[in-house]
Design an enzyme around this catalytic site. Structure first.
Site, PDB file in Angstrom:
ATOM      1  N   HIS A   1       0.835  -1.218   0.000  1.00 46.76           N
ATOM      2  CA  HIS A   1       0.000   0.000   0.000  1.00 46.76           C
ATOM      3  C   HIS A   1       0.860   1.254   0.000  1.00 46.76           C
ATOM      4  O   HIS A   1       2.066   1.200  -0.254  1.00 46.76           O
ATOM      5  CB  HIS A   1      -0.990  -0.040   1.163  1.00 46.76           C
ATOM      6  CG  HIS A   1      -0.337  -0.139   2.507  1.00 46.76           C
ATOM      7  ND1 HIS A   1      -0.092   0.962   3.281  1.00 46.76           N
ATOM      8  CD2 HIS A   1       0.167  -1.202   3.186  1.00 46.76           C
ATOM      9  CE1 HIS A   1       0.518   0.576   4.398  1.00 46.76           C
ATOM     10  NE2 HIS A   1       0.682  -0.726   4.358  1.00 46.76           N
ATOM     11  N   THR A   2       0.246   2.386   0.286  1.00 48.17           N
ATOM     12  CA  THR A   2       0.930   3.678   0.100  1.00 48.17           C
ATOM     13  C   THR A   2       2.235   3.822   0.879  1.00 48.17           C
ATOM     14  O   THR A   2       3.233   4.240   0.323  1.00 48.17           O
ATOM     15  CB  THR A   2      -0.011   4.829   0.522  1.00 48.17           C
ATOM     16  OG1 THR A   2      -1.311   4.502   0.065  1.00 48.17           O
ATOM     17  CG2 THR A   2       0.418   6.129  -0.104  1.00 48.17           C
TER      18      THR A   2
END
Lengths: 336, 87
Positions: free
Chosen positions: B15-16
């Site tokens: 994810h980010t």
């Protein structure tokens, strides 16, 4: 920098389910029999009209293609007795055909639907004429089976010309794209551009479904061009017409001066005009990009400035004029 | 050129936050760094690119390092993947 083509991807098959879901609304398609055989695979972008196989000639039957029943096939079947018709249909239903499309709003005969259910072959009906249905479905399948490649770069529509900016990380591709958007041009994709080869000489570029028109600017973070600049600033896909490589000025490198040598680069075997742009102080890459786009348009419409000047010089040399002439020889009373 | 096949091991996937860290790690090195997954070839120094992969737990990614300091880069980045992004 060469574009890395090691990851060209091409689908080998799609399921009938994906096929149906994608075209159901677009091409006025409806399912006629029960929902069977949706896991069947379409492995060939071409379509087939099985006139001869219905008549009993089963050699070279392209059964792995989507089968289209048009006026001819339906009229032929209706001319047969029920028994002959069942036999004729059963002959081709025994093969592993992915699905069947009846065009022109023809009504399927009851035994046709029964056989479809029995052999788990989906039968679709289309309201379009056979020619139109074949054209649309072929185009959809061609696109699905087209080779795809993802490249690191930015794609912008500049005056209608699709310009792909490539170059090393941090060279300023996103900044150039942003500057172009600010000047009224349209962003297609930043960072990841998915290139699809259409037909023999066309490359279409698009962003990824997930990030679409998001962009990363160093020092600021992630921004969304669509929310920031609105619909005028974006488009979903664009044909790639010019490739521009940005690089740090290297005095050992030679850069084109006249533009007479039209250099190109090959992406998936398609030759695309290619410009190598050195970044130097005082050079506005955005304006230069606009000029490249306009020059491309001029050439496209038949005017090549470099050639015109070359021709002019050649004819001048032929005249053996020794004087250095002014642009206007004598322009009366112009003292401004 | 060095190639490594790795698997995403943490539950949240790529994810980010890990994406940003990977890009930060990669940017320290001179060598080029690519991630390849499902026919997508992504430049590992671009955060948007790495996030595009949306790689979930268990998915396989090929990491490619190419350049003068490829070994150092490969060691550090492969290790970061194998640690499950310290999560």
């Amino acid at each position: 920098m060469k574009i890395n083509e090691s990851s060209i991807a091409q689908k080998e098959s799609i399921t009938v389910e994906l096929f149906y879901n994608s075209i159901v609304d677009r091409f006025k398609i409806r399912l006629l029999n029960e929902r069977v055989g949706f896991d069947r695979l379409i492995k060939d972008p071409n379509l087939h009209r099985p006139g001869l196989p219905l008549a009993g000639f089963l050699e070279l039957f392209s059964y792995s293609r989507v089968q289209v029943f048009g006026n001819t096939e339906m009229r032929y079947l209706l001319n047969l007795s029920l028994e002959e018709r069942t036999k004729s249909l059963e002959n081709i239903f025994k093969y592993d055909i992915p699905c069947l499309i009846i065009s022109n709003e023809h009504e399927p005969t009851p035994e046709m639907l029964e056989l479809g259910n029995k052999y788990k072959i989906p039968i679709f009906g289309s309201a379009f004429s056979t020619t139109k249905a074949i054209f649309l479905i072929s185009d959809f399948l061609d696109d699905q089976f087209a080779p795809r490649l993802s490249v690191h770069g930015s794609l912008v529509d500049v005056y209608g010309v699709g310009m792909l900016f490539i170059g090393k990380s941090g060279i300023g591709k996103s900044e150039v794209a942003l500057d172009l958007v600010e000047r009224g041009h349209r962003l297609v994709a930043d960072d990841v551009v998915i290139i699809t080869k259409k037909g023999e000489g066309i490359l279409m570029g698009a962003g990824t479904e997930l990030v679409k028109h998001f962009m990363e600017l160093r020092g600021i973070g992630i921004i969304d061009i669509r929310s920031m600049f609105g619909i005028r600033a974006i488009r979903f896909q664009k044909r790639i017409e010019v490739v521009i490589e940005l690089e740090v000025w290297d005095e050992k490198n030679e850069y084109t001066r006249t533009g007479l040598d039209n250099s190109t680069t090959a992406i998936m075997d398609v030759e695309i005009p290619y410009v190598k742009l050195p970044i130097i102080p005082g050079k506005n890459i955005t304006v230069v990009s606009e000029i490249i786009a306009l020059n491309y348009l001029l050439k496209h419409y038949g005017y090549d400035a470099a050639k015109v000047l070359q021709d002019r010089i050649t004819s001048k040399i032929r005249q053996k004029n020794e004087e250095m002439n002014r642009a206007v020889d004598y322009f009366e009373h112009d003292f401004e | 050129m060095i190639e490594h096949k790795i698997k995403i091991v943490n539950n949240a996937g790529l994810h980010t936050r890990p994406a940003a860290n990977i890009v930060k790690l990669a940017s320290k090195y001179k060598c080029e760094f690519f991630l390849i997954k499902d026919g997508l070839n992504i430049n590992g120094k671009s955060i948007i690119g790495v996030m595009t992969l949306a790689a979930e737990k268990g998915s396989e990614i090929t990491l490619v390092f190419d350049g003068v300091d490829e070994e150092l880069a490969a060691n550090e980045i492969v290790d970061y993947f194998n640690r499950g992004f310290d999560e």
